[in-house]
Write a protein that holds these residues in place. Structure first.
Motif, PDB file in Angstrom:
ATOM      1  N   GLY A 125       0.834  -1.187   0.000  1.00  0.00           N
ATOM      2  CA  GLY A 125       0.000   0.000   0.000  1.00  0.00           C
ATOM      3  C   GLY A 125       0.864   1.230   0.000  1.00  0.00           C
ATOM      4  O   GLY A 125       2.091   1.141  -0.177  1.00  0.00           O
ATOM      5  N   VAL A 126       0.245   2.384   0.214  1.00  0.00           N
ATOM      6  CA  VAL A 126       1.041   3.613   0.281  1.00  0.00           C
ATOM      7  C   VAL A 126       0.608   4.438   1.487  1.00  0.00           C
ATOM      8  O   VAL A 126      -0.484   4.276   2.023  1.00  0.00           O
ATOM      9  CB  VAL A 126       0.877   4.484  -0.991  1.00  0.00           C
ATOM     10  CG1 VAL A 126       1.462   3.806  -2.193  1.00  0.00           C
ATOM     11  CG2 VAL A 126      -0.573   4.867  -1.210  1.00  0.00           C
ATOM     12  N   VAL A 127       1.518   5.298   1.919  1.00  0.00           N
ATOM     13  CA  VAL A 127       1.200   6.294   2.932  1.00  0.00           C
ATOM     14  C   VAL A 127       1.451   7.640   2.291  1.00  0.00           C
ATOM     15  O   VAL A 127       2.498   7.834   1.669  1.00  0.00           O
ATOM     16  CB  VAL A 127       2.108   6.123   4.163  1.00  0.00           C
ATOM     17  CG1 VAL A 127       1.932   7.290   5.108  1.00  0.00           C
ATOM     18  CG2 VAL A 127       1.813   4.818   4.860  1.00  0.00           C
ATOM     19  N   ASP A 128       0.490   8.545   2.389  1.00  0.00           N
ATOM     20  CA  ASP A 128       0.753   9.860   1.809  1.00  0.00           C
ATOM     21  C   ASP A 128       0.787  10.932   2.877  1.00  0.00           C
ATOM     22  O   ASP A 128       0.513  10.684   4.051  1.00  0.00           O
ATOM     23  CB  ASP A 128      -0.255  10.190   0.697  1.00  0.00           C
ATOM     24  CG  ASP A 128      -1.670  10.098   1.200  1.00  0.00           C
ATOM     25  OD1 ASP A 128      -1.858  10.317   2.417  1.00  0.00           O
ATOM     26  OD2 ASP A 128      -2.573   9.784   0.411  1.00  0.00           O
ATOM     27  N   VAL A 129       1.136  12.123   2.428  1.00  0.00           N
ATOM     28  CA  VAL A 129       1.352  13.223   3.358  1.00  0.00           C
ATOM     29  C   VAL A 129       0.122  13.498   4.217  1.00  0.00           C
ATOM     30  O   VAL A 129       0.231  13.666   5.433  1.00  0.00           O
ATOM     31  CB  VAL A 129       1.793  14.478   2.578  1.00  0.00           C
ATOM     32  CG1 VAL A 129       1.412  15.732   3.318  1.00  0.00           C
ATOM     33  CG2 VAL A 129       3.278  14.447   2.344  1.00  0.00           C
ATOM     34  N   GLU A 130      -1.081  13.487   3.577  1.00  0.00           N
ATOM     35  CA  GLU A 130      -2.283  13.817   4.363  1.00  0.00           C
ATOM     36  C   GLU A 130      -2.528  12.808   5.477  1.00  0.00           C
ATOM     37  O   GLU A 130      -2.806  13.177   6.617  1.00  0.00           O
ATOM     38  CB  GLU A 130      -3.532  13.876   3.469  1.00  0.00           C
ATOM     39  CG  GLU A 130      -3.545  15.030   2.498  1.00  0.00           C
ATOM     40  CD  GLU A 130      -3.099  14.578   1.118  1.00  0.00           C
ATOM     41  OE1 GLU A 130      -3.951  14.098   0.348  1.00  0.00           O
ATOM     42  OE2 GLU A 130      -1.900  14.683   0.823  1.00  0.00           O
ATOM     43  N   THR A 131      -2.413  11.526   5.139  1.00  0.00           N
ATOM     44  CA  THR A 131      -2.620  10.498   6.163  1.00  0.00           C
ATOM     45  C   THR A 131      -1.686  10.730   7.341  1.00  0.00           C
ATOM     46  O   THR A 131      -2.079  10.661   8.503  1.00  0.00           O
ATOM     47  CB  THR A 131      -2.339   9.099   5.583  1.00  0.00           C
ATOM     48  OG1 THR A 131      -2.788   9.060   4.249  1.00  0.00           O
ATOM     49  CG2 THR A 131      -2.989   8.030   6.413  1.00  0.00           C
ATOM     50  N   LEU A 132      -0.423  10.993   6.998  1.00  0.00           N
ATOM     51  CA  LEU A 132       0.573  11.213   8.041  1.00  0.00           C
ATOM     52  C   LEU A 132       0.196  12.378   8.934  1.00  0.00           C
ATOM     53  O   LEU A 132       0.180  12.272  10.163  1.00  0.00           O
ATOM     54  CB  LEU A 132       1.936  11.497   7.409  1.00  0.00           C
ATOM     55  CG  LEU A 132       2.829  10.296   7.138  1.00  0.00           C
ATOM     56  CD1 LEU A 132       4.096  10.736   6.435  1.00  0.00           C
ATOM     57  CD2 LEU A 132       3.169   9.599   8.433  1.00  0.00           C
ATOM     58  N   MET A 133      -0.140  13.500   8.277  1.00  0.00           N
ATOM     59  CA  MET A 133      -0.467  14.712   9.037  1.00  0.00           C
ATOM     60  C   MET A 133      -1.637  14.449   9.971  1.00  0.00           C
ATOM     61  O   MET A 133      -1.609  14.788  11.149  1.00  0.00           O
ATOM     62  CB  MET A 133      -0.848  15.847   8.082  1.00  0.00           C
ATOM     63  CG  MET A 133       0.280  16.286   7.199  1.00  0.00           C
ATOM     64  SD  MET A 133       1.601  16.983   8.153  1.00  0.00           S
ATOM     65  CE  MET A 133       1.066  18.660   8.164  1.00  0.00           C
ATOM     66  N   ASN A 134      -2.687  13.815   9.408  1.00  0.00           N
ATOM     67  CA  ASN A 134      -3.882  13.570  10.208  1.00  0.00           C
ATOM     68  C   ASN A 134      -3.571  12.691  11.407  1.00  0.00           C
ATOM     69  O   ASN A 134      -3.994  12.977  12.527  1.00  0.00           O
ATOM     70  CB  ASN A 134      -4.967  12.915   9.353  1.00  0.00           C
ATOM     71  CG  ASN A 134      -5.505  13.891   8.329  1.00  0.00           C
ATOM     72  OD1 ASN A 134      -5.363  15.115   8.518  1.00  0.00           O
ATOM     73  ND2 ASN A 134      -6.082  13.388   7.256  1.00  0.00           N
TER      74      ASN A 134
END
Lengths: 425, 215
Positions: free
Chosen positions: A374-383
């Motif tokens: 899968g992937v992790v993106d910037v928004e997920t991280l920030m949230n």
């Protein structure tokens, strides 16, 4: 919780492996003759069985002195020490120390003995039968990730710093002590090796569940390894004793926040792993897919980007709309190669690092043998970081309220007692 | 009579003298080593006791050998006793000093580790400190032996055993036929003995210094 009685630990014939024992320090004090202030002043600390506690503080705060009082390398001038519920303050120190693992900076291996002789020292002092000692040495070397056949007969100077440190840990654990004391054990190795050794220690501890007391001046090391951290100020006064999360998000006072240093929120990222936050999916294609299929996917997909996987299913390239056309239809030349991937065990800090360095603003998560998951993106991280910090703050506030409540109750009781006492006289 | 003829005709007496010389040096070295290491072990942990031991033994060494033996004669008489006492005293200094320096030179973190894993004080001394201090102690023993080889020759003055007898006899009869031969035989004998002992120490070092700390 049943504790293994300390004197029995490591004697021949005890069945299962000993797990950690509790350590209770009660008003422990060390006063050197001729100095006005004690080096360690009335430290009271309760350490649970099987827990890793880090003593961290500036140099000269007496953290090493405090540690060395637990195995009485330094005799306390006041207070009590209890290990596994038994008072060891007046026990024969030599016998006591054989039941406590001890690992120090720069390994402390004896240069005139081979690796095997070093590891065998404590079991031999405890008069284990020779065959059992031999088997135990092999087991311990295996445990710390050194091939017994290869390292058995080597002398310490023939080992790298990291290997010496591993042998040091193996020696400390050889007699299967319930308690392990570590005095800046990784202080003298290079940063990369130190990182490996820390990971190894965490892995070992997951298997062994010893009670570990670990001294360091490196706060990042403390956060990484510790279940709980005791931040010490001068004379080993405990400024705060709590979980890494609580110390990062709610330092007790200016001293602690000063010691935690800048970027507490960033350090918080080290405490959470990618597996703890959501992993999102993203459209993928494989290099084995027919060319037309890839083109269709790029056109039809909601995103303007797909992840190209290689033959083994590992992330290979990010493909954007138009990339293929610009490269004249050749998959080999199109797209931007994937620089960095993370596993589910990576910390959020690693993930953020990868996201920031990758131009696409996300990072692929891989599993076994580098296969895409899968992937992790910037928004997920920030949230997730926001949520984490919010939760931490809430917890800390509750804890604070609890403490204040207790304190209030205590003061109340004291006052009552005081007045009561006066009434009687 | 040239030197070789002299050796040929007196070889029996020469061998006895050489053997006695070697024997007295060897025995005094054994005593000096045991005493020296003991003094070192007892004193190295205290600053002043260690310094006192070193100073006392080095003061002994400043006394000329002839004077020392001369002083001992009225007390213990002639022959073997003054020889053994003088040699042992002279042999002490390098051993005591190197023992103290060696024991003090052991990395404190290793001493800390030894205590920390539960070694008692005698065990720590026997298993960690003395083995690590052994190379300098052995060097001290070597230096002592070299020194005693020469000093033992002077023991003949007190009618002690050894090659010194040849040298003294030669010097006393200078000008006579065999005087030079006697002095030469005594001196060369001592040199050969010293070299043999040194070779033995190299071998002992090979056998007793653990591979992990061999230079």
């Amino acid at each position: 919780m049943p504790e293994p009685p300390v004197p029995d630990a490591g004697t021949p014939g005890t069945g299962p492996r000993s797990v950690g024992a509790t350590i209770e320090l009660e008003a422990l004090t060390k006063r050197y003759p001729g100095s006005a202030l004690p080096a360690v002043e009335s430290v009271t600390l309760d350490i649970r069985a099987g827990e890793t506690v880090i003593l961290v503080g500036p140099s000269g705060c007496g953290k090493s002195t405090l540690l060395k009082m637990i195995n009485r390398l330094i005799e306390p001038t006041g207070g009590r020490i209890r290990i596994g519920g038994e008072d060891v303050t007046d026990m024969d120190p030599v016998r006591l120390r054989r039941t406590i693992g001890y690992a120090i900076q720069a390994s402390g291996l004896f240069p005139h003995m081979t690796v095997a002789q070093n590891v065998a020292l404590v079991p031999k002092m405890l008069r284990w039968p020779a065959a059992r000692v031999r088997a135990r040495v092999e087991e311990m070397l295996d445990l710390v990730g050194l091939d017994p056949a290869e390292f058995h007969g080597r002398y310490p100077r023939q080992l790298s710093g990291g290997q010496q440190q591993r042998v040091g840990v193996a020696r400390a654990l050889a007699a299967d002590p319930p308690v392990l004391l570590m005095d800046e054990p990784f202080g003298a190795v290079d940063p990369i090796t130190r990182d490996h050794l820390q990971d190894e220690l965490i892995r070992l501890q997951r298997e062994l569940h010893k009670t570990i007391v670990f001294v360091t001046h490196d706060f990042d090391e403390a956060i990484k390894i510790g279940d709980r951290i005791a931040v010490l100020r001068e004379r080993s006064h405990i400024a705060q004793f709590d979980t890494p999360e609580a110390i990062l998000t709610h330092p007790a006072d200016d001293f602690v926040s000063g010691f935690v240093g800048a970027g507490a929120a960033l350090k918080r990222l080290n405490l959470t792993r990618v597996r703890d936050i959501g992993i999102s999916d993203c459209p993928t294609v494989s290099v084995d897919d027919p060319h037309q299929h890839i083109v269709d996917k790029l056109r039809s997909g909601g995103t303007d980007e797909v992840l190209l996987l290689d033959k083994r299913g590992s992330p290979y390239k990010w493909l954007r709309r138009g990339d293929l056309m610009r490269a004249g239809g050749s998959l080999a030349r199109a797209g931007t190669p994937v620089h960095d991937t993370v596993t589910r065990d990576a910390t959020l800090r690693d993930a953020l690092e990868a996201v920031l360095t990758d131009s696409t603003g996300r990072v692929a998560v891989t599993g076994r043998r580098g296969a895409y998951e899968g992937v992790v993106d910037v928004e997920t991280l920030m949230n997730s970081v926001h949520e984490l910090l919010e939760a931490d703050r809430l917890e800390a506030r509750e804890a604070q309220a609890d403490i204040e409540e207790q304190r209030a109750a205590q003061t109340h009781a004291e006052q009552e007692g005081f007045f009561g006492g006066e009434a009687k006289t | 009579m040239n030197f070789w003829e002299y050796l040929g005709s007196r070889h029996q007496q020469l061998l006895i003298d050489t053997y006695q010389h070697a024997s007295v040096v060897f025995q005094c070295m054994v005593v000096a080593t045991v005493l020296g290491v003991l003094i070192g072990v007892v004193t190295y942990r205290s600053e002043w006791a260690g310094n006192l031991a070193t100073t006392a033994t080095s003061t002994l060494l400043t006394i000329p050998a002839l004077a020392m033996i001369g002083l001992l004669i009225p007390v213990v008489g002639l022959g073997v006793p003054p020889t053994v006492i003088a040699l042992t005293l002279y042999g002490l200094l390098p051993i005591v000093r190197n023992c103290i320096v060696g024991l003090r030179g052991v990395d404190p973190s290793l001493v800390d580790a030894a205590t920390g894993i539960g070694m008692s004080r005698p065990a720590r001394l026997a298993r960690v400190e003395l083995p690590l201090a052994w190379p300098p102690i052995l060097t001290g023993i070597r230096v002592s032996t070299q020194m005693l080889m020469g000093i033992a020759a002077i023991a003949a003055y007190a009618s002690g055993p050894g090659l010194g007898n040849l040298i003294f006899r030669g010097i006393a009869s200078l000008g006579s036929r065999n005087a030079l031969n006697q002095v030469l035989a005594g001196t060369l004998g001592i040199i050969v003995l010293a070299l043999l002992f040194d070779a033995a120490y190299v071998l002992i070092g090979r056998l007793t210094i653990p591979r992990g700390i061999r230079a």
